[in-house]
Every structure is written in C-alpha cells, then in structure tokens.
Enzyme design. Structure first.
Site, PDB file in Angstrom:
ATOM      1  CD  GLU A  32      -2.123 -22.540  10.196  1.00  0.00           C
ATOM      2  OE1 GLU A  32      -2.284 -23.762  10.113  1.00  0.00           O
ATOM      3  OE2 GLU A  32      -1.008 -21.998  10.091  1.00  0.00           O
ATOM      4  CD  GLU A  91       1.355 -20.672  13.219  1.00  0.00           C
ATOM      5  OE1 GLU A  91       1.740 -21.592  12.446  1.00  0.00           O
ATOM      6  OE2 GLU A  91       0.359 -20.778  13.953  1.00  0.00           O
TER       7      GLU A  91
END
Ligand code: FCB
Length: 437
Positions: free
Chosen positions: A167, A351
């Site tokens: 991320e 995710e």
C-alpha cells in the site's frame, strides 16, 4: 458462504493475509526498533499507546496458526518480512536470528501446503533509517534494495510471489500528509518525496529480485472508491482529485511513466529534483498486480489549500472501522486496473475483509455477509473478463490494527490478547466448508 470452491477455476487461489509487525511480537528474536515503536510511544498517536511488542506472538506460535490455515483449506498465505528483524540498524549487519526465523517460517508454510506470498515492507521502518529521513531520503531506494537482496537470498528460492511495498498510498499519504501512521508527519513536501521514493524503492527491489533470478513479482496497492458528496461540478472535481492521488498515482507512475495531472496540480512543486527521470526504474516490468480494497468515501470540496476537500459521512451500513460497505467498488477497481493499467497481467485481491467487535460465542455473521458480497463482486468482475487469479482475506488473526490498537478485530480467528488463545470464528468455519466443496 454463498459460494463454493468449484465455482472458481481450478487454479484460483484462496489466501489469508497478515503482516509482520501486526502479529509477530517485535520484542522477540533480536529485531531492532522501528518507527512504529516510537510513534506508539508518543501520547495521542495510538489508542491506549498500544504497540506490536507482543502482538499475537506469532513468532513462537506460527505452527499452530499455519495448522489452522491448512485445516480451513487455504492455498496460500500472504505475510511480510520485517526490515528491522532482518537488519536491526536498517543497513549493515543482518540479525542471524531474524533470517533464521523467516527461513523456518517459510518452510513451515510449505509443510502446511501454503504458497508463500511475501511482502517485503509492511510499514515498520527501522528507526536508524527514520533518523536519516526515512521515506523522505532518496537513498531509501538503495537501502531497500540491499534489504531485499539480503532477505531474498535467504528465502527467495521458496516464494510463490513477492511484492516490495504494501500500500504505497499509506506509506506516502497517510503517514506524511494525514499523519495518521508513523512517522506521523503532516507536510506536503515530505508527502511528495515519500510518494516518489516509495516508487523508486519499489523499482529497485524489483531489479534486485530479478538479479537473483526470481519471478512472479508484483505490486500491492490499496483503493478507495471516491463518491462526490453531491452532484455539483466542484464535488466531482474533489472526488476526482481524491481518486487521482489515492487510486491512480502509483499505477500511473509504474504503468504509464507519468503522474496524474490532478496530483501534479498540488504535488509538482514539492517533488524531488529530477523526478521525471526516474520512470524507467519505477516502471520495471511486473508479473501481476494486487488490490487491497475495503470501502468507499464521500468527498466534498472545501476552502482549504490543495487538495481542497474533506470526507463527509455516507449512508451505507458500516463496519467497526466506520467504513461503509460498498462491494461494487471492488468490481470497479478490478476493471479499472485491468483496463487502464495492467492489461495482460494477472490480478489478485491481496486484502479484503472487515473489522467487527467479535466476542467468543457470538457468530460473526456480519463478516460472512461482507465476504459473500465482495466475493460476488469478484465473480462478476471475472465474468466481465478480469483475469483474477486469487482472493485474499484480511486477516487470518485479530491483530494490531496500527493507530487503532487491538480493538478492531479483522480476524477469521479470534485472539484473546491476554492469553493469546486462538478461537476460529463462524466465518472461519463457513469458509472452511466453502473451500472443501
Ligand atoms: C490495510 C493494511 C493492513 C490492515 C488493513 C485493515 O490498509 O494493509 O495492515 O491494517 O488495512
């Protein structure tokens, strides 16, 4: 669950994810201090000033955790390697105990039939590097390349897949502009530098792993759907700006060799000198792209300096994080990444999941619903031609949810943070049944 394994192609991968600092127990095994330890020790940053010193003690209990994964029928495990566990000073002498730990961890995954999906950096920067400016320092690309080489020389022969940085938006924006994560800065120049250096570090790590002869290398990005708060052109521009710096900056750099104009409007004067020359490195060829997806936001214009907007509450049902549940966004981003950036590359959901105030004995039906809705969105995207090869749930275990401490429970498995006892939740059992069919 509303799905069964046989609804998916035979080689489709079902996985669960965690990250090192959130579960291992950072005090064990000779790891060096990280900026999350110091951030958490500063009053006001983290709920109850909690940190990852013990976390789930996965450091000692991983065989038990992998047995639970195997019993549920998972194919793969997405985990991360802690830079400060491998290199306590960030550079220089490796910690033999740390390298041995990841060696044993990977062997144990394989023994339990789990494909290792590694992330090299999931946010715990060694403090020695934070002292040198951390992600603001251009040398971080070189340091990260060295770390990559050291850890992958040891475990790279057994990886199913590797991504350098979890991320990038959280490393860049959330941590240097919003100040919600370590190092807790709120500074536009720091943000611009960190956002760019995350990408030069990403490219350097890919090069290092290619140099070791490794394959199946990708990137893991997070996405949030930006709804304009109303139907004025100003709100549309506010949402488009949010979409640009959140969802398109890193993919633009990697796949188009350019940053979106809507981001340059604000960040260009603050980017490091010579940033335009780095796109060859940033654009190192990837083999797959991973998407992390949880929620959407409502964006309204305001009178602040760029990006001149704010989040306002939305009407949809929310999780324990106060995040709206919006599965359509996942379908949107799978199509967007495939069509606008990564044509020809396999995609993975790396995710997806929800926090719920779970207590033992009460079925976590909300999580079963959430997963069902998002898996339906995934199935729809696949029917529309998205080459999705796997779906990963965050998280295997309740764990350290960063600035929100241990209160937000994302796990398929409940963890009692006093006794460290693991108890599979109803969602775990539902998944196990679905994956067995
Ligand atoms: C993601 C992070 C992960 C966890 C979940 C809830 O942004 O990658 O560590 O915090 O959100």
């Amino acid at each position: 669950m509303d799905f069964k394994r046989s609804d998916f192609p035979q080689d489709f991968i079902f996985a669960a994810a965690t990250s090192s600092y959130q579960i291992e127990g950072h005090q064990f095994g000779g790891a060096g201090p990280t900026h999350w330890d110091t951030f958490a020790a500063t009053p006001g940053n983290v709920v109850r000033a909690e940190n990852g010193a013990r976390a789930c003690d996965h450091y000692h209990r991983f065989p038990e955790d992998f047995a639970l994964m195997r019993d549920a029928g998972f194919d793969a495990y997405r985990f991360s390697t802690s830079w400060a566990r491998v290199l306590p000073e960030g550079r220089g002498a490796p910690n033999a105990e740390g390298l041995d730990f990841y060696d044993r961890l990977v062997d144990s995954m394989l023994d339990h039939g789990l494909k290792p999906m590694a992330t090299l950096y999931h946010w715990e920067l060694p403090v020695a590097l934070a002292d040198l400016g951390g992600w603001r320092n251009p040398d971080i690309a070189k340091w990260f390349g060295e770390f990559t080489e050291i850890i992958m020389r040891r475990i790279g022969d057994r990886m199913f897949s590797v991504a350098p940085i979890n991320e990038p938006w959280c490393v860049g924006w959330l941590s240097h502009f919003l100040g919600h994560h370590a190092p807790g800065l709120r500074d536009i120049r720091a943000t611009a530098h960190a956002m760019h250096h995350v990408l030069t570090a990403h490219g350097t790590a890919i090069q290092a792993m290619r140099g070791l002869g490794m394959g199946n290398l990708g990137g893991v990005f997070n996405f949030e759907y930006a709804h304009p708060a109303d139907d004025t052109p100003e709100a549309a521009k506010a949402a488009a700006t949010y979409d640009a710096y959140y969802n398109r900056f890193f993919l633009g750099g990697i796949f188009k060799g350019a940053y979106p104009d809507l981001v340059l409007d604000g960040l260009e004067p603050h980017l490091p000198k010579g940033w335009q020359d780095d796109f060859e490195l940033i654009g190192e060829k990837l083999d797959w792209v991973g998407l992390n997806y949880y929620t959407c936001k409502r964006i309204a214009p305001n009178g602040d300096p760029w990006p001149s907007h704010e989040e306002v509450p939305g009407p949809l049902p929310k999780t324990q994080m106060e995040w709206e549940i919006y599965p359509e966004g996942l379908r949107h981003f799978l199509k967007m990444v495939h069509e606008d950036y990564a044509k020809g590359l396999p995609l993975y959901v790396t995710e997806n999941g929800m926090a719920n105030p779970d207590v033992i004995g009460v079925p976590d039906e909300a999580r079963v619903d959430y997963l069902n809705q998002h898996i339906a969105a995934v199935t729809q995207a696949m029917a529309e031609g998205v080459p999705l090869k796997g779906y990963t749930i965050w998280s295997l275990l309740d764990n350290y949810e960063w600035a929100l401490g241990y209160e937000k429970r994302f796990g398929l498995i409940h963890v009692d943070f006093d006794t460290l006892e693991r108890t599979p939740k109803a969602s775990y059992h539902a998944l196990k049944a679905a994956l067995a069919t």
